[in-house]
Design a protein around this motif. Structure first.
Motif, mmCIF file in Angstrom:
data_model
loop_
_atom_site.group_PDB
_atom_site.id
_atom_site.type_symbol
_atom_site.label_atom_id
_atom_site.label_comp_id
_atom_site.label_asym_id
_atom_site.label_seq_id
_atom_site.Cartn_x
_atom_site.Cartn_y
_atom_site.Cartn_z
ATOM 1 N N MET A 1 7.088 9.029 1.137
ATOM 2 C CA MET A 1 6.182 7.995 0.644
ATOM 3 C C MET A 1 6.007 6.970 1.759
ATOM 4 N N LEU A 2 4.748 6.691 2.092
ATOM 5 C CA LEU A 2 4.475 5.691 3.114
ATOM 6 C C LEU A 2 4.169 4.382 2.400
ATOM 7 N N ILE A 3 5.050 3.395 2.578
ATOM 8 C CA ILE A 3 4.825 2.112 1.907
ATOM 9 C C ILE A 3 4.697 1.041 2.981
ATOM 10 N N ASN A 4 3.525 0.420 3.009
ATOM 11 C CA ASN A 4 3.217 -0.569 4.064
ATOM 12 C C ASN A 4 3.635 -0.052 5.439
ATOM 13 N N ASP A 5 3.214 1.169 5.727
ATOM 14 C CA ASP A 5 3.454 1.826 7.013
ATOM 15 C C ASP A 5 4.920 2.169 7.289
ATOM 16 N N VAL A 6 5.780 2.038 6.305
ATOM 17 C CA VAL A 6 7.178 2.462 6.480
ATOM 18 C C VAL A 6 7.375 3.729 5.646
ATOM 19 N N GLU A 7 7.971 4.752 6.305
ATOM 20 C CA GLU A 7 8.154 6.015 5.596
ATOM 21 C C GLU A 7 9.470 6.053 4.837
ATOM 22 N N PHE A 8 9.412 6.496 3.600
ATOM 23 C CA PHE A 8 10.630 6.630 2.798
ATOM 24 C C PHE A 8 10.745 8.075 2.332
ATOM 25 N N GLU A 9 11.942 8.629 2.458
ATOM 26 C CA GLU A 9 12.190 9.951 1.878
ATOM 27 C C GLU A 9 12.148 9.804 0.373
ATOM 28 N N LEU A 10 11.502 10.744 -0.280
ATOM 29 C CA LEU A 10 11.333 10.629 -1.722
ATOM 30 C C LEU A 10 12.667 10.636 -2.460
ATOM 31 N N GLU A 11 13.597 11.447 -1.937
ATOM 32 C CA GLU A 11 14.864 11.590 -2.641
ATOM 33 C C GLU A 11 15.978 10.731 -2.044
ATOM 34 N N GLY A 12 15.598 9.963 -1.054
ATOM 35 C CA GLY A 12 16.631 9.165 -0.403
ATOM 36 C C GLY A 12 16.948 7.889 -1.179
ATOM 37 N N ASP A 13 18.080 7.294 -0.854
ATOM 38 C CA ASP A 13 18.490 6.072 -1.545
ATOM 39 C C ASP A 13 17.595 4.893 -1.184
ATOM 40 N N LYS A 14 17.010 4.954 0.026
ATOM 41 C CA LYS A 14 16.230 3.800 0.503
ATOM 42 C C LYS A 14 15.018 3.528 -0.386
ATOM 43 N N LEU A 15 14.375 4.591 -0.839
ATOM 44 C CA LEU A 15 13.198 4.401 -1.687
ATOM 45 C C LEU A 15 13.627 3.775 -3.015
ATOM 46 N N LYS B 1 0.874 -1.175 0.000
ATOM 47 C CA LYS B 1 0.000 0.000 0.000
ATOM 48 C C LYS B 1 0.909 1.222 0.000
ATOM 49 N N MET B 2 0.672 2.137 -0.913
ATOM 50 C CA MET B 2 1.563 3.275 -1.079
ATOM 51 C C MET B 2 0.766 4.588 -0.959
ATOM 52 N N ILE B 3 1.222 5.427 -0.045
ATOM 53 C CA ILE B 3 0.540 6.729 0.127
ATOM 54 C C ILE B 3 1.595 7.824 0.199
ATOM 55 N N TYR B 4 1.419 8.844 -0.622
ATOM 56 C CA TYR B 4 2.401 9.939 -0.670
ATOM 57 C C TYR B 4 1.948 11.077 0.246
ATOM 58 N N SER B 5 2.921 11.643 0.954
ATOM 59 C CA SER B 5 2.602 12.799 1.799
ATOM 60 C C SER B 5 3.228 14.054 1.189
ATOM 61 N N PRO B 6 2.421 14.927 0.590
ATOM 62 C CA PRO B 6 2.974 16.117 -0.057
ATOM 63 C C PRO B 6 3.573 17.107 0.939
ATOM 64 N N ALA B 7 3.165 17.019 2.191
ATOM 65 C CA ALA B 7 3.681 17.966 3.184
ATOM 66 C C ALA B 7 5.125 17.640 3.562
ATOM 67 N N THR B 8 5.475 16.352 3.516
ATOM 68 C CA THR B 8 6.815 15.951 3.968
ATOM 69 C C THR B 8 7.686 15.413 2.840
ATOM 70 N N PHE B 9 7.156 15.327 1.650
ATOM 71 C CA PHE B 9 7.853 14.715 0.509
ATOM 72 C C PHE B 9 8.266 13.281 0.860
#
Lengths: 301, 672
Positions: free
Chosen positions: A58-72, A48-56
């Motif tokens: 991405m919430l994927i299966n309840d784990v937050e990923f920075e949009l520009e980070g290497d982890k995503l 399940k993927m939900i984007y948060s425009p306020a924080t840039f």
């Protein structure tokens, strides 16, 4: 890029191959639930993927990923590369679809299916007060014009930019874009309506709810079938080819989800094109019942 | 020019649709001399709601208009101040936050953004001056400008004007590319804000006629800047001095912070002077201003058939002559002829000619007498010779403080030209006619003619030119003016329909008013409906209630409720006034809040500021946050308090949803 489109009048008739990973968003209505249930049966793994425009983020299966980070990027790489992917555009937001398509196009992915289920009907305002019969409660609130990183264009006074607005039922969204970005010269812009529509008469809602501004601005009106992302892609590509450098182009996806898919595809491939988006929070129970089902089969090879 | 072209021109009621050079379209506002924008040595902060003319004013002050190609002569002192208009790109500005980048880098990036954009704007302003009829500066002279010293900021910057301009344009692209991918793209060399001052200094040193020029930056829509960006702009404001002065334009309540980057906060009066455009224009002044704008538009469209001095409205020196009573009277009279309203007598005559309205009036009198258990025959009150009096009789008959016989006696006295309460010092007609007419029309689909007439348009617009022009536009759209020489005049009934249409259009816009748009729309519906309910009171004893004061209830209003009210004020859904009554112990604020009168035609309520409704903090909570059940309960509580039968849906079309809700609820119960 190759796009194959299939339409099914009933969900029972829809044939979708088994996939390694299915990605969906929040379901807020009957068709969203139906899509989610359908996907559960045909995917080895779901997320399940939900984007948060306020924080840039991405919430994927309840784990937050920075949009520009290497982890995503690693996550996408690990979960998507060489896998068969199913995106549920019924529940996924525009931004989530765009980021998935950006990654898939960069990797020249060749087996992505996008599912989309049309609504059976849109529901009027539950508050009772209806300005007119074309007034629907589709969005709860708007986050505002948070940038979509990678598709940010600096709009400024006196510099001509060509905008393409895909319009839907919520006329105030176009109004708000033009109010916030007053540097937009609408004489260089196009508006696109979904014609033919999902169901007879529905385009009239979109026309009626946007007509005031269109009359004011005398902007060129174009049409793409409401359920046809390929026609959107082709329309954008055609407009892009007519730009006179240094003229730039931006797209404003406020129309149907298949239009949003077409815009996302175009933006994923044309990195110099900007996107203006208001990130609406969808109203729970905004539609009822389900309409036709679509499967868009994508290959970036 | 046909009717279609005329309508098209009127529909362009936003500054942004007119472009940057607004010289041809600008009317010097009546408050212009009070703004001292051309001479001020300190920054100015201009406040005003959407549509009040902020952007138009800033564009008028900017170089594109002052040195307009359409301007035949430009005075020598025009270069004493050169205006630079800047509206930041909200989305681009929002990209300069967070993202794992240190705050000081973003601060430097925002300074860079300003440096390149305002740098380009300074170059453009010089080109505007050179291309205009202003003789002291030519393109040749500009081409000789030497920007060598700007290499201090960036050694790659060229020394000649056209290349220098192009280099700044290239930096926009470079900056944009970095903003899109700050992690992977190399950070460009970020220019400081002092770049702008240095550029001004180089220009003014080399061009004698610009030696004492002050560059005034007008930052529009300041509210769209995020917190740290406002702090940076506040710092520029605090340190503004010739030759570079920053000015701001914003909606009310838009300062997220008064802090600067230094230890001192921004201080009103000491650091800047604030002007609220909405408070400048008195009712009479606005009528003249609105008429002048309308006439200028019609004149530009070659559809004005009256004498009108265009030069006068464009010349700041003519302001005083435009305030002479004969001029003002003439302007308003001409506008009234275009958009005539109905007098009380004409309204009464109209009602008596419309059988359904007359039947309704007679029926209301019968019901009132029945309610009062009066034995007087209704026919006693049917007085076609006293139409205005007859229209208010149902309200009077419902009042327990009055006996029907007394009303009858006063009516007899009125007809006999004797002393009576319908006129004279008591003047029941004056106090109740307007509200009675609105109430009489409520059940009907046709719109009440009280919403017609130029003066009504001005009151409903309340200083908002965009609203005023929309009312004119909708009205003219309803009338066929086929030939160019046809006298423009719109029937009052068509105007009233147009008002309802415009009102609905503006109500619909609320949903797009920022992040809280949908919630603000719901609040407006609820408040408007509550006022509509207040207008349905049979006695009309507290008539024309369309503003409210907040009194203490059990619920304590929170800061989020206060913020919500501020948001409604910011978007001009509500207007704040100091209380006309003494603040009582139980009143939460000393202020009253009026619903924007442009929404009055939609709700079928009065647009005149007459009486207030006292709402408890509990009621306010319900209007802002309550669910539909709570709101329905609130309406029912008030309807019972005001003795209104909500089940009579034919009389209260706005409340049909209550019946629908009740039906749904009973169906749900049946299912369970």
């Amino acid at each position: 890029m190759h796009l194959r489109m299939r339409r099914f009048d009933k969900i029972e008739a829809m044939v979708l191959p088994h996939c390694d990973l299915s990605i969906r968003g929040e379901d807020v209505d009957v068709r969203g639930k139906t899509a989610s249930e359908h996907m559960n049966g045909i995917s080895s793994k779901q997320c399940k993927m939900i984007y948060s425009p306020a924080t840039f983020r991405m919430l994927i299966n309840d784990v937050e990923f920075e949009l520009e980070g290497d982890k995503l990027e690693s996550f996408f790489d690990c979960e998507m590369t060489n896998k068969t992917i199913l995106l549920d555009a019924t529940t996924l937001g525009f931004v989530e679809i765009l980021y998935c398509l950006r990654f898939l196009s960069a990797k020249r992915h060749n087996s992505t299916n996008i599912l989309y289920i049309e609504p059976g009907q849109y529901l009027p305002h539950s508050s009772g007060n209806v300005l007119d019969r074309r007034d629907f409660q589709l969005s709860e609130e708007f986050t505002g014009f948070s940038p979509i990183l990678g598709s940010v264009l600096m709009l400024r006074e006196g510099v001509d930019a060509c905008g393409v607005f895909f319009l839907g039922y919520e006329g105030q969204r176009l109004d708000q874009v033009l109010e916030t970005f007053q540097m937009i010269n609408t004489k260089s812009c196009f508006v696109v309506f979904g014609v033919p529509e999902y169901s007879p008469g529905w385009t009239m809602n979109a026309f009626a709810n946007n007509i005031r501004i269109l009359k004011e601005r005398r902007t060129s009106v174009q049409y793409c079938a409401a359920d046809n992302p390929r026609s959107v892609f082709e329309k954008l590509e055609k407009i892009y080819q007519t730009l006179h450098p240094p003229q730039r182009m931006f797209v404003v996806p406020l129309g149907t989800k298949p239009h949003g898919i077409g815009v996302a595809l175009f933006a994923a491939l044309r990195k110099d094109v900007g996107i203006i988006y208001d990130h609406p929070t969808r109203h729970k129970g905004r539609t009822d019942d389900i309409g036709k089902c679509h499967v868009y089969q994508l290959s970036f090879t | 020019m046909n009717n279609q072209s005329l309508i098209e021109i009127l529909s362009k009621n936003r500054a942004e649709e007119l472009g940057y050079d607004v010289w041809e379209h600008f009317v010097i506002p009546p408050f212009y001399d009070r703004l001292d924008l051309q001479t001020a040595k300190k920054p100015r902060v201009i406040l005003g709601g959407r549509g009040c003319g902020k952007t138009m004013l800033l564009r008028y002050l900017s170089h594109q208009s002052v040195f307009s190609q359409n301007r035949r002569t430009i005075p020598r002192d025009a270069v004493s101040r050169i205006g630079l208009y800047w509206r930041t790109d909200t989305q681009f500005g929002n990209a300069m936050t967070g993202r794992g980048i240190p705050d000081d880098t973003w601060q430097a990036a925002f300074n860079h953004y300003a440096a390149i954009i305002l740098g380009i704007e300074i170059i453009r302003s010089l080109k505007s001056v050179a291309a205009s009829t202003f003789e002291c500066l030519t393109q040749d002279r500009l081409d000789k400008l030497d920007f060598e010293r700007m290499k201090v900021f960036d050694s790659k910057l060229p020394a000649r004007l056209s290349e220098f301009h192009q280099a700044l344009e290239n930096r926009v692209w470079e900056f944009e590319t970095w903003i899109n991918d700050v992690r992977k793209v190399e950070q460009p060399r970020l220019l400081p804000e002092s770049f702008i001052k240095a550029l001004i200094s180089i220009v003014t040193d080399q061009i004698p006629c610009l030696k004492t020029t002050v560059f005034s930056v007008y930052i529009d829509e300041y509210e769209n800047l995020c917190n740290y960006q406002q702090k940076i702009v506040n710092t520029w404001l605090k340190h503004s001095e010739p030759p570079l002065i920053y000015n701001l334009a914003m909606k009310r309540h838009s300062f997220k912070t008064m802090e600067t980057l230094g230890s001192e906060s921004l201080n009103n009066v000491h650091d800047f002077r604030q002007y609220d455009l909405d408070s400048f224009t008195g009712e009479a002044e606005f009528e003249v201003f609105a008429a002048e704008i309308l006439f200028l538009i019609l004149s530009n469209a070659k559809r004005l058939n009256i004498e009108f001095d265009i030069e006068k409205i464009k010349d700041p020196a003519s302001l005083s002559s435009r305030k002479e009573s004969s001029y003002m009277k003439n302007m308003v009279q001409q506008a009234n002829e275009m958009f005539p309203g109905l007098s009380q007598t004409e309204l009464a005559d109209y009602i008596f000619k419309q059988q359904p309205l007359l039947n309704k009036l007679q029926n209301n009198i019968e019901i009132a007498l029945k309610t009062r258990n009066s034995s007087i025959s209704p026919s006693v009150f049917f007085r076609p010779s006293a139409k205005k009096a007859m229209i208010i009789i149902p309200a009077l008959l419902h009042r327990k403080s009055l006996q029907p016989a007394e009303v009858q006696r006063e009516l007899d006295a009125l007809e006999a030209n004797a002393d009576n309460k319908f006129s004279g010092s008591t003047n029941w007609i004056h106090n109740n006619f307007f509200a009675s007419v609105i109430q009489l029309f409520t059940p009907f689909s046709r719109t009440c003619p009280v919403y017609s007439g130029f003066e009504a348009f001005c009151i409903m617009s309340r200083g908002n030119i965009r609203h005023f022009l929309e009312l004119c536009y909708e009205s003219l759209s309803k009338t066929e003016h086929s030939s160019e020489n046809a006298v423009l005049k719109v029937d009052p009934l068509e105007q009233a329909e147009a008002s309802k249409q415009a009102s609905t259009t503006f109500l619909r816009e609320i949903r797009g008013f920022g992040q809280k748009g949908p919630q603000l729309l719901m609040f407006t519906y609820r408040l408007g409906n509550l006022f509509a309910l207040a207008h349905a009171r049979k006695t009309l004893s507290e008539n024309e209630q369309n503003h409210f004061a907040i009194i203490k209830g059990r619920y304590q209003l929170t800061s989020s409720d206060e913020d919500f009210i501020k948001e409604a004020l910011k978007w001009s859904i509500l207007f704040e006034n100091e209380s006309t009554k003494d603040k009582s112990d139980y009143q939460v604020h000393g202020n009253e809040y009026m619903l924007n009168p442009i929404y009055a035609p939609y709700f079928g309520i009065s647009y005149r500021r007459k009486r207030r409704l006292e709402l408890s903090s509990d009621d306010i909570f319900c209007l802002i946050k309550g669910d539909l059940n709570e709101y329905t309960k609130l309406l029912k509580t008030y309807s019972s308090k005001w003795d209104i039968d909500l089940s009579d849906q034919s009389d209260l079309p706005l409340f049909q949803f209550l019946e629908k809700e009740a039906r749904n609820a009973s169906q749900n119960e049946t299912v369970r």
